[in-house]
Design an enzyme around this catalytic site. Structure first.
Site, PDB file in Angstrom:
ATOM      1  N   ARG A 139       0.843  -1.208   0.000  1.00 12.11           N
ATOM      2  CA  ARG A 139       0.000   0.000   0.000  1.00 12.11           C
ATOM      3  C   ARG A 139       0.875   1.254   0.000  1.00 12.11           C
ATOM      4  O   ARG A 139       0.557   2.243  -0.656  1.00 12.11           O
ATOM      5  CB  ARG A 139      -0.937  -0.014   1.200  1.00 12.11           C
ATOM      6  CG  ARG A 139      -2.014  -1.084   1.104  1.00 12.11           C
ATOM      7  CD  ARG A 139      -2.694  -1.331   2.420  1.00 12.11           C
ATOM      8  NE  ARG A 139      -3.345  -0.131   2.935  1.00 12.11           N
ATOM      9  CZ  ARG A 139      -3.853  -0.028   4.161  1.00 12.11           C
ATOM     10  NH1 ARG A 139      -3.783  -1.051   5.000  1.00 12.11           N
ATOM     11  NH2 ARG A 139      -4.432   1.097   4.553  1.00 12.11           N
TER      12      ARG A 139
ATOM     13  N   CYS B 139      -0.477   7.085   8.244  1.00  9.52           N
ATOM     14  CA  CYS B 139      -0.943   5.783   7.737  1.00  9.52           C
ATOM     15  C   CYS B 139      -2.035   6.083   6.724  1.00  9.52           C
ATOM     16  O   CYS B 139      -1.859   6.948   5.871  1.00  9.52           O
ATOM     17  CB  CYS B 139      -1.418   4.881   8.884  1.00  9.52           C
ATOM     18  SG  CYS B 139      -2.660   5.609   9.978  1.00  9.52           S
ATOM     19  N   ARG B 140      -3.174   5.399   6.801  1.00  7.86           N
ATOM     20  CA  ARG B 140      -4.302   5.702   5.900  1.00  7.86           C
ATOM     21  C   ARG B 140      -5.260   6.698   6.546  1.00  7.86           C
ATOM     22  O   ARG B 140      -5.747   7.616   5.911  1.00  7.86           O
ATOM     23  CB  ARG B 140      -4.997   4.386   5.537  1.00  7.86           C
ATOM     24  CG  ARG B 140      -6.511   4.404   5.333  1.00  7.86           C
ATOM     25  CD  ARG B 140      -7.041   4.698   4.019  1.00  7.86           C
ATOM     26  NE  ARG B 140      -8.496   4.439   3.982  1.00  7.86           N
ATOM     27  CZ  ARG B 140      -9.048   3.354   3.492  1.00  7.86           C
ATOM     28  NH1 ARG B 140      -8.302   2.366   3.037  1.00  7.86           N
ATOM     29  NH2 ARG B 140     -10.361   3.224   3.459  1.00  7.86           N
ATOM     30  N   LYS B 141      -5.550   6.506   7.859  1.00  9.42           N
ATOM     31  CA  LYS B 141      -6.523   7.386   8.505  1.00  9.42           C
ATOM     32  C   LYS B 141      -6.152   7.732   9.941  1.00  9.42           C
ATOM     33  O   LYS B 141      -7.009   8.089  10.741  1.00  9.42           O
ATOM     34  CB  LYS B 141      -7.917   6.741   8.457  1.00  9.42           C
ATOM     35  CG  LYS B 141      -7.998   5.326   8.999  1.00  9.42           C
ATOM     36  CD  LYS B 141      -9.385   4.740   8.729  1.00  9.42           C
ATOM     37  CE  LYS B 141      -9.495   3.296   9.167  1.00  9.42           C
ATOM     38  NZ  LYS B 141     -10.793   2.697   8.840  1.00  9.42           N
ATOM     39  N   GLY B 142      -4.880   7.631  10.283  1.00 12.60           N
ATOM     40  CA  GLY B 142      -4.432   8.046  11.615  1.00 12.60           C
ATOM     41  C   GLY B 142      -4.613   7.003  12.697  1.00 12.60           C
ATOM     42  O   GLY B 142      -4.532   7.327  13.876  1.00 12.60           O
ATOM     43  N   VAL B 143      -4.841   5.742  12.317  1.00 12.28           N
ATOM     44  CA  VAL B 143      -5.050   4.688  13.320  1.00 12.28           C
ATOM     45  C   VAL B 143      -3.763   3.892  13.554  1.00 12.28           C
ATOM     46  O   VAL B 143      -3.179   3.945  14.631  1.00 12.28           O
ATOM     47  CB  VAL B 143      -6.213   3.746  12.925  1.00 12.28           C
ATOM     48  CG1 VAL B 143      -6.289   2.550  13.864  1.00 12.28           C
ATOM     49  CG2 VAL B 143      -7.528   4.528  12.972  1.00 12.28           C
ATOM     50  N   THR B 144      -3.299   3.163  12.534  1.00 14.14           N
ATOM     51  CA  THR B 144      -2.103   2.342  12.774  1.00 14.14           C
ATOM     52  C   THR B 144      -0.837   3.190  12.942  1.00 14.14           C
ATOM     53  O   THR B 144       0.156   2.711  13.477  1.00 14.14           O
ATOM     54  CB  THR B 144      -1.892   1.288  11.663  1.00 14.14           C
ATOM     55  OG1 THR B 144      -1.656   1.936  10.416  1.00 14.14           O
ATOM     56  CG2 THR B 144      -3.106   0.370  11.560  1.00 14.14           C
TER      57      THR B 144
ATOM     58  N   SER C 274      -3.763  11.812   7.585  1.00 12.45           N
ATOM     59  CA  SER C 274      -2.946  10.783   6.943  1.00 12.45           C
ATOM     60  C   SER C 274      -3.171  10.702   5.426  1.00 12.45           C
ATOM     61  O   SER C 274      -3.547  11.676   4.787  1.00 12.45           O
ATOM     62  CB  SER C 274      -3.149   9.444   7.650  1.00 12.45           C
ATOM     63  OG  SER C 274      -2.389   9.395   8.853  1.00 12.45           O
TER      64      SER C 274
END
Length: 297
Positions: free
Chosen positions: A187, A248-253, A275
């Protein structure tokens, strides 16, 4: 420079089981199930209602976010966060322990750990090994929903732990912060699609380094040791003595990067909350790097 004494970011299943058995859960110790799963896979709230750590409340990350934002999983307002966690019986004096039920051992729990910290709450920990290992070790579970007495929580935003699109854009010029992306390599490179995404190509922010969050966890779901984590940062030439922004993609991982650095004694990793999802929709095309579509996402 005086070494800052850091609150323990991880608690063991054994410690939590003993706390539950000793009847310590209450205003001074609250446990949160912060599970979230992709639509159509597992149902987090349903699973919580079927079984959870005795005394745990369900932390609904879909509720505790900025629902007016066009971007994914953005932080709620200070008042929104304070009201939400107050309704779960959490005050500024509560030790909060967060876990989730992901098969990896931990997925969303570090995001909630970071949310408490960005809103000024120091006494928060992640359950090392998660619900997966709580079950594996045979600790008690219940289907009884907890009904904590509401509490007053006063939130103060720690802006040093949060970065905006404008700040990350400025950083492309100043390079004051190292930018680290926690998504899977495909990704990040743009060779694999973003899951469950419409109108979102994969790829990464120009100048970012890739450290997939899964690599911070052992196969059994526990966090790797600080020594192993330090070696991972060194291998990627990420200097823990210098400022870091995690994305990351949305601030989670990305919060897994903040947690790993914290366990190495670095508590100040900032999260780019919008992100890649925000960056893809707002940033100049030349700052979106991908091997999948002619070099640009």
């Amino acid at each position: 420079m005086v070494q800052q004494v850091l609150y323990r970011a991880l608690v063991s299943t054994k410690w939590l089981a003993e706390s539950v058995r000793a009847g310590k859960l209450g205003p001074g110790l609250r446990v949160l199930d912060a599970s979230w799963y992709s639509p159509g896979t597992r149902e987090a709230r349903k699973e919580y209602l079927e079984r959870h750590v005795p005394g745990a409340s369900f932390f609904d990350i879909e509720e505790c976010r900025d629902r007016a934002s066009p971007y994914e999983m953005m932080l709620p307002s200070k008042a929104g966060f304070a009201d939400y966690v107050g309704s779960l019986g959490i005050s500024n004096d509560t030790h909060v322990v967060v876990y989730d039920g992901d098969n990896l051992g931990s997925f969303y729990a570090p995001r909630v750990w970071w949310m408490f910290r960005v809103f000024g709450h120091r006494t928060v920990s992640v359950l090392n090994g998660g619900f997966r290992n709580w079950l594996k070790e045979g600790h008690p579970v219940t289907s009884e929903p907890s009904r904590p007495e509401p509490a007053v929580f006063k939130a103060t935003l720690d802006r040093s732990l949060l970065k905006t699109y404008e700040q990350v854009l400025e950083n492309l010029e100043s390079k004051r912060f190292q930018l680290v992306d926690s998504r899977a390599q495909g990704r990040y490179l743009g060779t694999q699609p973003e899951p469950d995404a419409v109108g979102l190509d994969s790829g990464h922010i120009q100048g970012s380094v890739n450290m997939p969050f899964m690599d911070f966890l052992m196969e059994d779901g526990f966090e790797k040791s600080p020594e192993e984590l330090r070696a991972m940062f060194e291998a990627k030439k990420v200097d823990l003595a210098k400022p870091i922004i995690a994305t990351c993609r949305k601030g989670v991982t990305a919060c897994h990067i903040a947690l790993a650095a914290y366990l190495c004694g670095k508590p100040d990793v900032a999260i780019y909350d919008g992100s890649w999802f925000e960056w893809f929709h707002r940033a100049p095309p030349e700052t979106r790097v991908s091997q999948g579509k002619g070099g640009k996402a």
